[in-house]
Scaffold this motif. Structure first.
Motif, PDB file in Angstrom:
ATOM      1  N   GLY A 306     -17.483   2.342   2.520  1.00 30.05           N
ATOM      2  CA  GLY A 306     -16.994   3.496   3.262  1.00 30.05           C
ATOM      3  C   GLY A 306     -18.066   4.310   3.944  1.00 30.05           C
ATOM      4  O   GLY A 306     -17.774   5.331   4.574  1.00 30.05           O
ATOM      5  N   GLY A 307     -19.328   3.864   3.840  1.00 28.38           N
ATOM      6  CA  GLY A 307     -20.425   4.585   4.476  1.00 28.38           C
ATOM      7  C   GLY A 307     -20.783   4.010   5.833  1.00 28.38           C
ATOM      8  O   GLY A 307     -20.042   3.198   6.411  1.00 28.38           O
ATOM      9  N   LEU A 308     -21.926   4.426   6.341  1.00 28.78           N
ATOM     10  CA  LEU A 308     -22.375   3.954   7.644  1.00 28.78           C
ATOM     11  C   LEU A 308     -22.632   2.453   7.612  1.00 28.78           C
ATOM     12  O   LEU A 308     -23.260   1.927   6.688  1.00 28.78           O
ATOM     13  CB  LEU A 308     -23.647   4.690   8.063  1.00 28.78           C
ATOM     14  CG  LEU A 308     -23.488   6.172   8.423  1.00 28.78           C
ATOM     15  CD1 LEU A 308     -24.853   6.815   8.632  1.00 28.78           C
ATOM     16  CD2 LEU A 308     -22.617   6.346   9.668  1.00 28.78           C
ATOM     17  N   ARG A 309     -22.170   1.797   8.625  1.00 26.83           N
ATOM     18  CA  ARG A 309     -22.318   0.351   8.733  1.00 26.83           C
ATOM     19  C   ARG A 309     -23.713   0.013   9.273  1.00 26.83           C
ATOM     20  O   ARG A 309     -24.230   0.722  10.143  1.00 26.83           O
ATOM     21  CB  ARG A 309     -21.250  -0.154   9.698  1.00 26.83           C
ATOM     22  CG  ARG A 309     -21.085  -1.635   9.812  1.00 26.83           C
ATOM     23  CD  ARG A 309     -19.796  -1.870  10.583  1.00 26.83           C
ATOM     24  NE  ARG A 309     -19.476  -3.268  10.754  1.00 26.83           N
ATOM     25  CZ  ARG A 309     -18.252  -3.702  11.042  1.00 26.83           C
ATOM     26  NH1 ARG A 309     -17.260  -2.829  11.174  1.00 26.83           N
ATOM     27  NH2 ARG A 309     -18.016  -4.983  11.203  1.00 26.83           N
ATOM     28  N   ASP A 310     -24.326  -1.032   8.772  1.00 27.91           N
ATOM     29  CA  ASP A 310     -25.652  -1.428   9.246  1.00 27.91           C
ATOM     30  C   ASP A 310     -25.534  -2.091  10.618  1.00 27.91           C
ATOM     31  O   ASP A 310     -24.864  -3.114  10.771  1.00 27.91           O
ATOM     32  CB  ASP A 310     -26.306  -2.392   8.261  1.00 27.91           C
ATOM     33  CG  ASP A 310     -27.746  -2.684   8.626  1.00 27.91           C
ATOM     34  OD1 ASP A 310     -27.972  -3.544   9.494  1.00 27.91           O
ATOM     35  OD2 ASP A 310     -28.639  -2.042   8.053  1.00 27.91           O
ATOM     36  N   LYS A 311     -26.193  -1.498  11.590  1.00 29.19           N
ATOM     37  CA  LYS A 311     -26.093  -1.982  12.971  1.00 29.19           C
ATOM     38  C   LYS A 311     -26.642  -3.401  13.114  1.00 29.19           C
ATOM     39  O   LYS A 311     -26.024  -4.261  13.762  1.00 29.19           O
ATOM     40  CB  LYS A 311     -26.847  -1.022  13.892  1.00 29.19           C
ATOM     41  CG  LYS A 311     -26.863  -1.413  15.355  1.00 29.19           C
ATOM     42  CD  LYS A 311     -27.604  -0.357  16.164  1.00 29.19           C
ATOM     43  CE  LYS A 311     -27.725  -0.740  17.629  1.00 29.19           C
ATOM     44  NZ  LYS A 311     -28.452   0.306  18.398  1.00 29.19           N
ATOM     45  N   HIS A 312     -27.771  -3.666  12.502  1.00 28.84           N
ATOM     46  CA  HIS A 312     -28.407  -4.974  12.659  1.00 28.84           C
ATOM     47  C   HIS A 312     -27.590  -6.074  11.980  1.00 28.84           C
ATOM     48  O   HIS A 312     -27.469  -7.177  12.510  1.00 28.84           O
ATOM     49  CB  HIS A 312     -29.831  -4.928  12.106  1.00 28.84           C
ATOM     50  CG  HIS A 312     -30.735  -4.016  12.879  1.00 28.84           C
ATOM     51  ND1 HIS A 312     -31.442  -4.427  13.986  1.00 28.84           N
ATOM     52  CD2 HIS A 312     -31.020  -2.705  12.730  1.00 28.84           C
ATOM     53  CE1 HIS A 312     -32.138  -3.422  14.470  1.00 28.84           C
ATOM     54  NE2 HIS A 312     -31.903  -2.358  13.727  1.00 28.84           N
ATOM     55  N   ASN A 313     -27.033  -5.784  10.819  1.00 27.15           N
ATOM     56  CA  ASN A 313     -26.179  -6.775  10.160  1.00 27.15           C
ATOM     57  C   ASN A 313     -24.918  -7.048  10.971  1.00 27.15           C
ATOM     58  O   ASN A 313     -24.451  -8.193  11.063  1.00 27.15           O
ATOM     59  CB  ASN A 313     -25.792  -6.282   8.765  1.00 27.15           C
ATOM     60  CG  ASN A 313     -26.963  -6.323   7.801  1.00 27.15           C
ATOM     61  OD1 ASN A 313     -27.965  -6.980   8.061  1.00 27.15           O
ATOM     62  ND2 ASN A 313     -26.849  -5.609   6.692  1.00 27.15           N
TER      63      ASN A 313
END
Length: 391
Positions: A306-313
């Protein structure tokens, strides 16, 4: 009338004297704090003593405690001062941390190995031009452009510190090569791509279908879409407020940045179909996290917790899908270009499209994001007049 002082960083006449062990060469040097000091060196011969003194004068640096760039400072040291100035701009909110990370990587990987030990006074147009050309030959035009920006930044700071009379990068030959215009998805391709997304189990598991529709329906930048939280949305009005841009900062992790330009801070109207997608998504996520829809908080496109999604992943998962789907050229930015093209064909002005995309310059929208169309039929109609000149 008193004799005028020596200019800063220069010396007077070199005098030589024989000693019991050889020769002594001496002169007076006006240091960078304005104080004129005697400097001397020794050698077995007169020429050796003079040569040793000249080398000492050439390499003379400002007294300790000076934080300015001088002509005798190594480029490596000047570059560190430029990075420090860049960091101050980041702290003031004028530059992006990701830009510094990009510049620092290119600086340490490409620029310093080539010219790190040169003195600032040795930064000539031909030498800097060779560095830029090598970056283009060995890597790409984009890399060469970044290298040129770094060189210009360091040399510009040296000019402001009085170490260079002008910025030599200005006279470096412009980068050559035909610029390839990036593709935009045509409607049939977009429909096919979204259908393949919905039927791809891996893509669904990584929550890509709704995210792709968001980019296709708004034209937002990758980081902007990942930064949107539920409180930025008004699904009744069908609008979304700009929520910043998600970036990953070295040593700090994920964070929300304030955007590339002032016009990045914009409110966008949402199409009815996208509002429906978001309503369904809100219901699914509320059930998944065990809360009422009205109490749902956090990012619209979160990670599994539910937190910020990793952009690079996320970008890595997208690359895997697009290769499976047969669209290896499609990036999230492709959706952005597709939005610009769709709006252009719908008759919106370049200024309106620029506002949608968050561009401060209309030329950026026209030159980079709007696909080139067949010239207006009006041109062919006007040229019908030429038929009267046919023999």
């Amino acid at each position: 009338m008193p004799r005028p002082p020596l200019p800063l960083g220069t010396h007077g006449k070199i005098r030589t004297y024989r000693t019991s062990t050889g020769w002594r060469a001496t002169t007076k040097f006006r240091d960078f704090d304005g104080v004129t000091r005697p400097v001397e060196r020794w050698g077995k011969t007169k020429a050796a003593a003079v040569r040793a003194l000249q080398e000492a004068l050439r390499d003379r640096t400002p007294p300790s405690g000076s934080d300015g760039i001088t002509p005798h400072m190594r480029f490596r040291e000047a570059a560190e001062l430029w990075l420090e100035e860049f960091q101050r701009a980041i702290d003031a909110g004028r530059r992006s941390p990701t830009s510094k990370e990009t510049y620092e990587n290119r600086l340490r990987g490409l620029v310093l190995p080539a010219i790190g030990e040169l003195r600032v006074r040795e930064l000539t147009v031909p030498r800097l031009g060779q560095v830029v050309a090598a970056a283009q030959d060995k890597h790409s035009a984009a890399t060469a452009k970044t290298v040129r920006t770094i060189l210009s930044g360091v040399c510009g700071l040296a000019v402001r510190h009085g170490a260079l009379a002008s910025n030599p990068v200005r006279d470096v030959a412009p980068l050559e090569g035909r610029r390839t215009r990036a593709r935009a998805l045509i409607p049939e391709e977009l429909a096919d791509l979204l259908a393949k997304l919905d039927s791809d189990e891996e893509a669904v598991r990584h929550d890509l279908p709704d995210l792709a529709r968001w980019y296709a329906g708004t034209g937002e930048r990758t980081g902007e879409g990942l930064a949107v939280h539920w409180h930025h949305l008004d699904l009744n009005a069908g609008t979304v407020d700009w929520g910043g841009s998600l970036i990953r900062v070295k040593g700090q992790g994920q964070r929300i940045n304030h955007g590339k330009t002032d016009v990045s801070e914009r409110a966008l109207p949402l199409s009815a179909w996208l509002v429906d997608v978001l309503r369904e998504r809100r219901a699914r996520l509320a059930e998944r996290f065990g809360v009422d829809q009205a109490d749902l908080r956090g990012p619209v496109f979160p990670n599994s917790l539910g937190g910020l999604r990793d952009k690079h992943n996320t970008l890595a998962r997208w690359r895997e899908f697009r290769d499976r789907a047969g669209y290896p050229w499609v990036t999230f930015r492709t959706f952005r270009r597709s939005v610009a093209t769709i709006l252009d064909e719908a008759g919106l002005s370049a200024r309106q499209i620029a506002d949608q995309l968050g561009h401060s310059k209309v030329s950026t929208t026209q030159d980079v994001y709007m696909a080139r169309k067949v010239t207006s039929r009006k041109a062919a109609d006007a040229l019908e007049a030429v038929k009267g000149f046919r023999s």
